[in-house]
Design a protein around this motif. Structure first.
Motif, PDB file in Angstrom:
ATOM      1  N   ARG A 127       0.859  -1.180   0.000  1.00  0.00           N
ATOM      2  CA  ARG A 127       0.000   0.000   0.000  1.00  0.00           C
ATOM      3  C   ARG A 127       0.894   1.229   0.000  1.00  0.00           C
ATOM      4  O   ARG A 127       2.001   1.184   0.516  1.00  0.00           O
ATOM      5  N   ASP A 128       0.400   2.324  -0.566  1.00  0.00           N
ATOM      6  CA  ASP A 128       1.086   3.608  -0.510  1.00  0.00           C
ATOM      7  C   ASP A 128       0.167   4.592   0.198  1.00  0.00           C
ATOM      8  O   ASP A 128      -1.061   4.421   0.204  1.00  0.00           O
ATOM      9  N   TRP A 129       0.775   5.592   0.770  1.00  0.00           N
ATOM     10  CA  TRP A 129       0.039   6.637   1.477  1.00  0.00           C
ATOM     11  C   TRP A 129       0.692   7.961   1.148  1.00  0.00           C
ATOM     12  O   TRP A 129       1.905   8.043   1.039  1.00  0.00           O
ATOM     13  N   GLU A 155      -4.788   6.756   0.650  1.00  0.00           N
ATOM     14  CA  GLU A 155      -4.149   5.463   0.914  1.00  0.00           C
ATOM     15  C   GLU A 155      -4.776   4.485  -0.058  1.00  0.00           C
ATOM     16  O   GLU A 155      -5.988   4.469  -0.231  1.00  0.00           O
ATOM     17  N   PHE A 156      -3.942   3.646  -0.686  1.00  0.00           N
ATOM     18  CA  PHE A 156      -4.476   2.786  -1.733  1.00  0.00           C
ATOM     19  C   PHE A 156      -3.620   1.538  -1.918  1.00  0.00           C
ATOM     20  O   PHE A 156      -2.435   1.523  -1.578  1.00  0.00           O
ATOM     21  N   SER A 157      -4.243   0.520  -2.475  1.00  0.00           N
ATOM     22  CA  SER A 157      -3.532  -0.708  -2.818  1.00  0.00           C
ATOM     23  C   SER A 157      -2.639  -0.422  -4.010  1.00  0.00           C
ATOM     24  O   SER A 157      -3.071   0.170  -5.003  1.00  0.00           O
ATOM     25  N   THR A 158      -1.405  -0.862  -3.924  1.00  0.00           N
ATOM     26  CA  THR A 158      -0.467  -0.615  -5.018  1.00  0.00           C
ATOM     27  C   THR A 158      -0.456  -1.753  -6.032  1.00  0.00           C
ATOM     28  O   THR A 158       0.363  -1.756  -6.947  1.00  0.00           O
TER      29      THR A 158
END
Length: 189
Positions: A127-129, A155-158
């Motif tokens: 995940r990235d933020w 925030e999201f799934s990479t």
């Protein structure tokens, strides 16, 4: 005090501080570390030397590493001189040292171009933020473009093809946290 005495004192202070931060009594930590409360009390107060096997058990009970308990308190590790990297309309300043727990990287980015097309978007595990410090970000998540304004975060799934760019003519400045996989993937760009 000698250097050994300084480290010994620091380890004792860290053990006590971590115990108190968790709201644990001597009895609670002693039980978790398989020590007697009186033995743990003597360790914390300096009335008893800390044996390696005790240090391992205490660190494990506190969900800490031995390295964390004995690391140097020297100021040389405090100041980070950000590494600046410029490429493809993005300037990145890495704000963490190589010793960051979990391999996380904190970086500030100034982005002047819109997000690239879908076929150039990246994918990696995790995940990235990020939070927008100034300007407006355009976050590409697959086919979607999500607008993130200053003061907001994402925030999201990479594992979804993703990229961050500036929304509109003005640059966007973000602060981001990347996993080790994310950092490696972003360095490849």
């Amino acid at each position: 005090m000698t250097q050994d005495a300084d480290v010994d004192r620091l380890v004792r202070l860290r053990i006590r501080a971590l115990r108190l931060a968790r709201g644990w009594s001597l009895d609670t930590l002693a039980e978790r570390a398989y020590l007697s409360p009186s033995n743990l009390s003597r360790i914390e107060t300096g009335a008893r030397r800390i044996a390696l096997d005790q240090l391992v058990a205490i660190a494990r009970a506190l969900d800490a590493t031995i390295d964390q308990l004995v690391e140097s308190p020297e100021d040389e590790d405090v100041v980070i001189r950000p590494h600046r990297d410029e490429r493809r309309g993005m300037t990145t300043w890495t704000l963490t040292s190589s010793r960051t727990p979990g391999g996380l990287t904190v970086a500030k980015m100034l982005i002047t171009t819109p997000p690239p097309p879908l076929d150039e978007a990246g994918v990696h595990p995790g995940r990235d933020w990020f939070t927008v410090l100034r300007g407006t970000a355009a976050l590409r998540l697959g086919e979607r473009i999500i607008v993130v304004e200053a003061g907001n975060a994402a925030e999201f799934s990479t594992m979804v093809p993703h990229a961050i760019g500036a929304h509109g003519p003005d640059p966007v400045e973000i602060l981001t946290i990347l996993t080790a996989e994310g950092r490696h993937a972003h360095e490849q760009d």
